[in-house]
Each structure stands twice: as C-alpha cells, then as structure tokens.
Design a protein around this motif. Sequence first.
Motif, PDB file in Angstrom:
ATOM      1  N   GLY A  75    -218.844 -17.964 -29.868  1.00 31.74           N
ATOM      2  CA  GLY A  75    -219.518 -19.494 -30.055  1.00 31.74           C
ATOM      3  C   GLY A  75    -218.194 -20.017 -30.657  1.00 31.74           C
ATOM      4  N   ASN A  76    -216.932 -19.689 -30.762  1.00 30.88           N
ATOM      5  CA  ASN A  76    -216.091 -20.221 -31.292  1.00 30.88           C
ATOM      6  C   ASN A  76    -215.296 -20.990 -30.211  1.00 30.88           C
ATOM      7  N   ALA A  77    -214.516 -22.033 -30.426  1.00 25.69           N
ATOM      8  CA  ALA A  77    -214.067 -22.948 -29.232  1.00 25.69           C
ATOM      9  C   ALA A  77    -212.575 -23.434 -30.003  1.00 25.69           C
ATOM     10  N   MET A  78    -211.683 -23.931 -29.213  1.00 29.00           N
ATOM     11  CA  MET A  78    -210.445 -24.512 -29.371  1.00 29.00           C
ATOM     12  C   MET A  78    -209.797 -25.360 -28.469  1.00 29.00           C
ATOM     13  N   VAL A  79    -209.222 -26.186 -28.990  1.00 32.62           N
ATOM     14  CA  VAL A  79    -208.442 -27.178 -28.180  1.00 32.62           C
ATOM     15  C   VAL A  79    -206.911 -27.362 -28.467  1.00 32.62           C
ATOM     16  N   LEU A  80    -206.130 -27.525 -27.741  1.00 30.16           N
ATOM     17  CA  LEU A  80    -204.703 -27.723 -27.993  1.00 30.16           C
ATOM     18  C   LEU A  80    -204.042 -29.508 -27.654  1.00 30.16           C
ATOM     19  N   LEU A  81    -203.442 -29.839 -28.746  1.00 34.42           N
ATOM     20  CA  LEU A  81    -202.777 -31.060 -28.623  1.00 34.42           C
ATOM     21  C   LEU A  81    -201.375 -30.737 -28.628  1.00 34.42           C
ATOM     22  N   ASN A  82    -200.363 -31.377 -27.830  1.00 37.83           N
ATOM     23  CA  ASN A  82    -198.912 -31.084 -27.699  1.00 37.83           C
ATOM     24  C   ASN A  82    -198.374 -31.888 -28.855  1.00 37.83           C
ATOM     25  N   GLY A  83    -197.553 -31.328 -29.662  1.00 32.12           N
ATOM     26  CA  GLY A  83    -196.848 -31.865 -30.829  1.00 32.12           C
ATOM     27  C   GLY A  83    -197.529 -31.791 -32.065  1.00 32.12           C
ATOM     28  N   ALA A  84    -197.034 -31.904 -33.217  1.00 30.68           N
ATOM     29  CA  ALA A  84    -197.582 -32.078 -34.577  1.00 30.68           C
ATOM     30  C   ALA A  84    -198.026 -33.166 -34.967  1.00 30.68           C
ATOM     31  N   PHE A  85    -197.068 -33.430 -36.093  1.00 29.26           N
ATOM     32  CA  PHE A  85    -197.383 -34.795 -36.797  1.00 29.26           C
ATOM     33  C   PHE A  85    -196.648 -35.991 -36.200  1.00 29.26           C
ATOM     34  N   GLU A  86    -195.524 -35.857 -35.678  1.00 27.17           N
ATOM     35  CA  GLU A  86    -194.808 -36.762 -35.177  1.00 27.17           C
ATOM     36  C   GLU A  86    -194.149 -36.445 -33.678  1.00 27.17           C
ATOM     37  N   ARG A  87    -193.647 -37.336 -33.087  1.00 32.86           N
ATOM     38  CA  ARG A  87    -193.147 -36.844 -31.650  1.00 32.86           C
ATOM     39  C   ARG A  87    -191.729 -36.049 -31.945  1.00 32.86           C
ATOM     40  N   HIS A  88    -191.523 -35.003 -31.446  1.00 31.75           N
ATOM     41  CA  HIS A  88    -190.500 -34.199 -31.486  1.00 31.75           C
ATOM     42  C   HIS A  88    -189.489 -34.351 -30.395  1.00 31.75           C
ATOM     43  N   ILE A  89    -188.418 -33.740 -30.616  1.00 32.81           N
ATOM     44  CA  ILE A  89    -187.348 -33.623 -29.256  1.00 32.81           C
ATOM     45  C   ILE A  89    -187.597 -32.406 -28.618  1.00 32.81           C
ATOM     46  N   HIS A  90    -187.769 -32.809 -27.452  1.00 33.03           N
ATOM     47  CA  HIS A  90    -187.942 -31.498 -26.496  1.00 33.03           C
ATOM     48  C   HIS A  90    -186.576 -30.592 -26.226  1.00 33.03           C
ATOM     49  N   LYS A  91    -186.504 -29.216 -26.667  1.00 37.05           N
ATOM     50  CA  LYS A  91    -185.318 -28.585 -26.722  1.00 37.05           C
ATOM     51  C   LYS A  91    -185.569 -27.317 -26.086  1.00 37.05           C
ATOM     52  N   PRO A  92    -185.842 -27.100 -24.727  1.00 40.09           N
ATOM     53  CA  PRO A  92    -185.920 -26.021 -23.819  1.00 40.09           C
ATOM     54  C   PRO A  92    -184.495 -25.043 -23.922  1.00 40.09           C
ATOM     55  N   PRO A  93    -184.714 -23.944 -23.748  1.00 46.77           N
ATOM     56  CA  PRO A  93    -185.896 -22.984 -23.233  1.00 46.77           C
ATOM     57  C   PRO A  93    -186.650 -22.771 -24.372  1.00 46.77           C
TER      58      PRO A  93
END
Length: 251
Positions: A75-93
């Motif tokens: 009965g648990n459920a979960m969903v993801l949003l990318n990012g936290a509080f503000e837009r971050h800089i994408h730094k792969p890898p």
Amino acid sequence: MPGRVILPGNTDNAYMCTVTFIKTSDKVFITSNRDELALRPAALPPAIYGGDSGRIIFPKDGLAGGTWMALHERGNAMVLLNGAFERHIHKPPYRLSRGLIFLQIFDSATPVFTFQQIDLDQIEPFTLVIWQQHALWEARWDGANKTWRPMPDDVMHIWSSATLYDEEVRHKREAWFDRWQAASPVISTESIEQFHTFAGEGDAATDLRMNRDGLLQTVSISNITISDTGSIFRYNDLLQGGFYTQSFQES
C-alpha cells in the motif's frame, strides 16, 4: 519579469515532472506528469516486479532501467521529481541514475527510513513524495544534504520540478490547482487526470501537459489510486498512444 521556464540542456539529464497528492474520505490519489525529452527511449508500461520487500508495480525507464513512480503491494507509493529546492547545475558523471536509486529506496517496508540511511554521494539532486503506512512524506536531496518532513494529508498538494520551472511558475501552477479544487466538488481518478491533462492558461511551455517545440514535452500521465479494497496504477503513454493498468487487490 514573467515566470521563467527552464530550457533543456544536456540530453543525458532527465527532467520531469508535476505531481499532485489528494486524500479523500476513502481514497488516496497520487498523479504524475512525466516531462521528458521526446527523443529519450520510450519507457516500458507498468508491470509487476518482484522486490526483496514484496511485489512492486512501476513503469521502467527506457534509458537507465529505473523508474519515477511506483506502487507497493503493502500500500506504499512513491514518486520522483528531479531537483530539490532550486535548479542545480548538471555535473555528470553521476554514480547511479536517480531512477535506480528510487528503486533501492522504495523496495523497503519503510522508504522514508531507507532514504535517511542510503548513501547519496554522487547522486544528482531529487525530491521524493512518499505515501508510507498511511502517512505522507516529502524527502529531498540537494546534492549535499538530505531533508525530510511529514506532510499534512488532509490538504491537497502539488509539486513542480525545480529543473523545469522557476518559483513564479510553480506558484502559478499552485493557483491553478487551488481553482480546480474549488470548482471540483467530486474528486475522482478521472477528474484528477483531466486536471493533469488540461490545466493551464494556453501557454504550452508551462501548462501541466507541456510541450516546448516538440523537444521537451509531457510524455506520460500516471495515476495511483489506493483504497481499502486495493490499489491501481493507471498509465497513459502520450507519445506511443497506449493506456495501461496494473493493480493489487485486497483478498
């Protein structure tokens, strides 16, 4: 200045999404618009997979093999949003995709506790909306620190990804949600899906079903409905044109 939309950058970076949470007297509804690069490999529709903690329903990302939304037979459920509080800089890898970290966290009787304990070093920032043991939680990883908090489940909530929408646009979407609530005396899976499909003001860059020049768009709408009689995962693939359901029924 008007609300600023955020344009796509590196094609390795996943975007997504818009999430709503609604609890009525007898049901919990969690709904997600996945906003993605249209050229990203198509996701597999939701299926039932066996995990260490039990059976889990989720659609599988076509690139990394993880997911952004899942339903557990407990009965648990979960969903993801990318990012936290503000837009971050994408730094792969990065060490691992967020969709695979998602599955490590969710394959547990207590995902909130697993989030608190798991090593997120070199994982890109994300937000989780978690329905666990009849309680709502929000958990965030900003790339350096974890935060988590219980959320009131007697009010409706909407989240929009910080990687796609600045604060002004996020507030505008909250106002659309408030107006929809006021005009919707009866809440149902279908009425929520209508909101996720049509809410907005005619600006394809910021409407809930968004489209930025065909490059970045809402590729699917997923809904989890949980009740005492069971739970169901509904998945509308807007690019491929398919509609799918999977469910757990109480015995």
